[in-house]
Design an enzyme around this catalytic site. Structure first.
Site, PDB file in Angstrom:
ATOM      1  N   ASP A  87       0.845  -1.190   0.000  1.00  0.00           N
ATOM      2  CA  ASP A  87       0.000   0.000   0.000  1.00  0.00           C
ATOM      3  C   ASP A  87       0.883   1.244   0.000  1.00  0.00           C
ATOM      4  OD1 ASP A  87      -1.771   2.121   0.690  1.00  0.00           O
ATOM      5  OD2 ASP A  87      -3.120   0.706   1.666  1.00  0.00           O
ATOM      6  N   CYS A 115      -7.045   3.750  -1.952  1.00  0.00           N
ATOM      7  CA  CYS A 115      -7.020   2.308  -1.660  1.00  0.00           C
ATOM      8  C   CYS A 115      -8.122   1.483  -2.327  1.00  0.00           C
ATOM      9  CB  CYS A 115      -7.054   2.087  -0.152  1.00  0.00           C
ATOM     10  SG  CYS A 115      -5.682   2.865   0.721  1.00  0.00           S
ATOM     11  N   LYS A 146      -4.245  -7.422   3.764  1.00  0.00           N
ATOM     12  CA  LYS A 146      -5.165  -6.386   3.332  1.00  0.00           C
ATOM     13  C   LYS A 146      -5.758  -6.681   1.961  1.00  0.00           C
ATOM     14  CE  LYS A 146      -5.656  -1.380   2.869  1.00  0.00           C
ATOM     15  NZ  LYS A 146      -5.066  -0.063   3.130  1.00  0.00           N
ATOM     16  N   HIS A 195      -2.316  25.089  -8.950  1.00  0.00           N
ATOM     17  CA  HIS A 195      -3.590  24.764  -9.583  1.00  0.00           C
ATOM     18  C   HIS A 195      -4.651  24.706  -8.485  1.00  0.00           C
ATOM     19  CE1 HIS A 195      -6.691  22.295 -11.570  1.00  0.00           C
ATOM     20  NE2 HIS A 195      -6.166  22.694 -12.708  1.00  0.00           N
ATOM     21  N   ASP A 216      -1.163  -0.521  -4.591  1.00  0.00           N
ATOM     22  CA  ASP A 216      -2.436   0.066  -5.025  1.00  0.00           C
ATOM     23  C   ASP A 216      -2.248   1.482  -5.571  1.00  0.00           C
ATOM     24  OD1 ASP A 216      -1.810   1.087  -2.534  1.00  0.00           O
ATOM     25  OD2 ASP A 216      -3.778   0.744  -1.635  1.00  0.00           O
ATOM     26  N   HIS A 217      -1.245   2.196  -5.050  1.00  0.00           N
ATOM     27  CA  HIS A 217      -0.926   3.555  -5.502  1.00  0.00           C
ATOM     28  C   HIS A 217       0.405   3.926  -4.888  1.00  0.00           C
ATOM     29  CE1 HIS A 217      -2.151   4.605  -1.451  1.00  0.00           C
ATOM     30  NE2 HIS A 217      -3.330   4.028  -1.671  1.00  0.00           N
TER      31      HIS A 217
END
Length: 531
Positions: free
Chosen positions: A44, A84, A132, A255, A317-318
């Protein structure tokens, strides 16, 4: 603690293997009809860039480096949603986020959704999973979902604790994230006590929480997770001198969506260079601990003689911004957040191969079916990675035609006050927002500007038009954005009604309580106006 202490046996096995001793993955013979075992280790929040650059300079990741030497690393692998549950929903379903409608961490797949693991088990694989998962609906805190539902409300509240570091334990303490270590122990024991006796192939999944930041109890309901925590054992593996301090734009130049994200993540205050360097160092140390768990799995496969029969996949996941773009956490299309690790080794997988093609987590589903020799459904968003891994002609292996030259990522959750869509193709990263007109887009040339500091959307209007046309051919994003806005409002109304007279008290004491309680009536009125 197992025999040999921290990484004792695992490190020894890896060293022996690197020297050429022990079993090494063998190329599959043309007539070999045996199906490979598969192990997927998914962590994760690991920044994918650490698997090729600048990982060797900042932190020692021996297990990842081992997989690079004896397998393949994808240089441009992306999450399909940088948070997630939606990301994992994409990985387990093979479908883009706007198709699963996994809009936030509370909304994922139906519990009975047929995943690639279900199909592999149906077709004769022994299946086991530890750790997880987080791809079904109904999880995460109340704060997390309410923050996502109310992102269109006209207020600005800090939703996270200020990012911080915490050093615990001593120089010999290597088991810091104990839950992850216990799940790694379970996976290792399963390999050694059960998988070794199977006559049919197996699929093993291990899900790790690391290197996700730890909870910060002072941050309120269910805590935020803004603490980067490790022990001296792991911190000593980080090269402080090699840590890059990211450049930040002035708050006034950010931004508008980035400013909202930075503010809600409690990052708009002053940070010294030492603070930023420490946050990044502690994050890298957490990555090193993650890498050690991967090493335990590789070692167990070697010890049982299963390594040469098993395809190992490592991903996340990222990523984690770790103070790049004045943010921590994910929820962003910047590289630190959206670029994920993807390494593969095993039978038939080329060694020391680097693949530059853009790929994403929806590709895991068809890849798993391909490995198991199960027909791949044609409605999937992803494409099998096997042709790239084995340098096969793609038209031979993919019933849906050749792999596109782009990947899609999208985000609809908390800490971002707009739906976001990212198209990554060639040297370009195009980021569109909301309805495509109310919020200005971003365009980055990752070859000339790998740190994504200069938005060149105004400079290259023809490129923007071309990429936006491709994006709209994949997803009608103004329509999706509108659907998410309506979903958020209806979910919030249902939640508010369920609380009755307790509503004012509950909403005031979510993670944003420190700001909310300064002017409770103002923020309730802002919500009433939105509704």
């Amino acid at each position: 603690m197992r025999d040999g202490g921290p990484l004792g046996r695992a490190a020894l096995a890896l060293l022996l293997m690197a020297a050429g001793a022990g079993a090494r993955p063998r190329p599959a013979a043309p007539g070999d009809q045996s199906r490979s075992n598969v192990v997927l280790v998914a962590c994760d929040s690991l920044d994918g860039r650490l698997t090729f650059f600048p990982g060797n300079q900042t932190v020692n990741l021996p297990s990842i480096n081992f997989m690079k030497r004896h397998g393949t690393v994808f240089l441009n692998a992306y999450t399909n949603s940088p948070i997630c549950c939606p990301s994992r929903a994409a990985m387990w379903s093979g479908l883009f986020t706007h198709l699963t409608e996994s809009w936030n961490n509370f909304k994922g797949l139906d519990p009975h959704y047929v995943t690639w693991m279900d199909l592999m088990e149906k077709h004769g694989y022994h299946a086991q999973k530890f750790g997880k998962l987080d791809f079904t609906s109904g999880h995460h805190s109340v704060s997390n979902r309410v923050e996502a539902w109310t992102r269109d409300v006209n207020f600005l509240l800090r939703q996270e604790g200020r990012p911080m570091v915490k050093l615990i334990g001593h120089r010999k303490q290597f088991r810091v994230m104990e839950i992850d270590w216990r799940n790694t122990d379970k996976a290792v024991n399963w390999i050694k006590e059960e998988a070794v006796n199977f006559t049919q192939p197996f699929i093993l999944y291990l899900g790790l929480n690391l290197p996700h930041p730890y909870p910060s109890p002072y941050a309120g309901e269910n805590f935020g997770s803004s603490t980067f925590l490790t022990s001296p054992y792991w911190l000593e593996k980080v090269n402080y001198e090699a840590i890059k301090i990211p450049k930040w734009s002035a708050l006034s130049e950010m931004h508008r969506v980035d400013y909202y994200s930075s503010y809600t993540k409690n990052c708009t205050g002053e940070f010294s260079k030492e603070e930023v360097r420490n946050i990044r160092a502690f994050y890298y140390a957490m990555c090193a601990e993650t890498d050690a768990m991967l090493g335990e799995i590789i070692s167990a496969l070697r010890d049982t003689g299963l390594l040469g029969k098993t395809i190992i996949i490592f991903t996340a996941d990222h990523g984690e911004l770790a103070m790049e773009h004045r943010q921590f956490y994910k929820m962003s299309m910047y590289e630190g957040s959206s670029h994920v690790p993807l390494l593969v080794m095993g039978p038939g997988i080329r060694e020391q191969q680097q693949i530059p093609n853009v790929v994403s987590l929806v590709d895991i589903y068809p890849t798993m079916l391909d490995i198991a020799r199960i027909p791949v459904p044609q409605n999937l968003s992803g494409y099998s990675l096997i042709p790239l891994l084995r340098e096969e002609a793609e038209s031979k292996a993919s019933p849906t035609g050749p792999r596109p030259s782009w990947v899609l990522s999208e985000f609809h959750g908390c800490n971002v006050n707009s739906s976001v869509y990212m198209l990554r193709t060639g040297k370009w990263k195009y980021i569109a927002y909301s309805d495509g007109s109310s919020v200005p887009p971003q365009l980055f040339d990752l070859t000339a500007d790998p740190d994504e500091l200069t938005n060149v959307a105004i400079k290259f209007p023809v490129t923007v038009h071309s990429l936006d046309k491709i994006l709209r051919s994949i997803v009608n994003y103004p329509k999706v954005s509108s659907s998410v806005q309506e979903y958020n409002k209806q979910q919030f109304i249902s939640w508010k009604q369920s609380l009755g007279h307790n509503y004012s008290s509950v909403i005031a004491n979510l993670r944003w309580h420190q700001d909310w309680l300064k002017d409770q009536k103002k923020y309730e009125k802002a919500i009433d106006k939105w509704l």
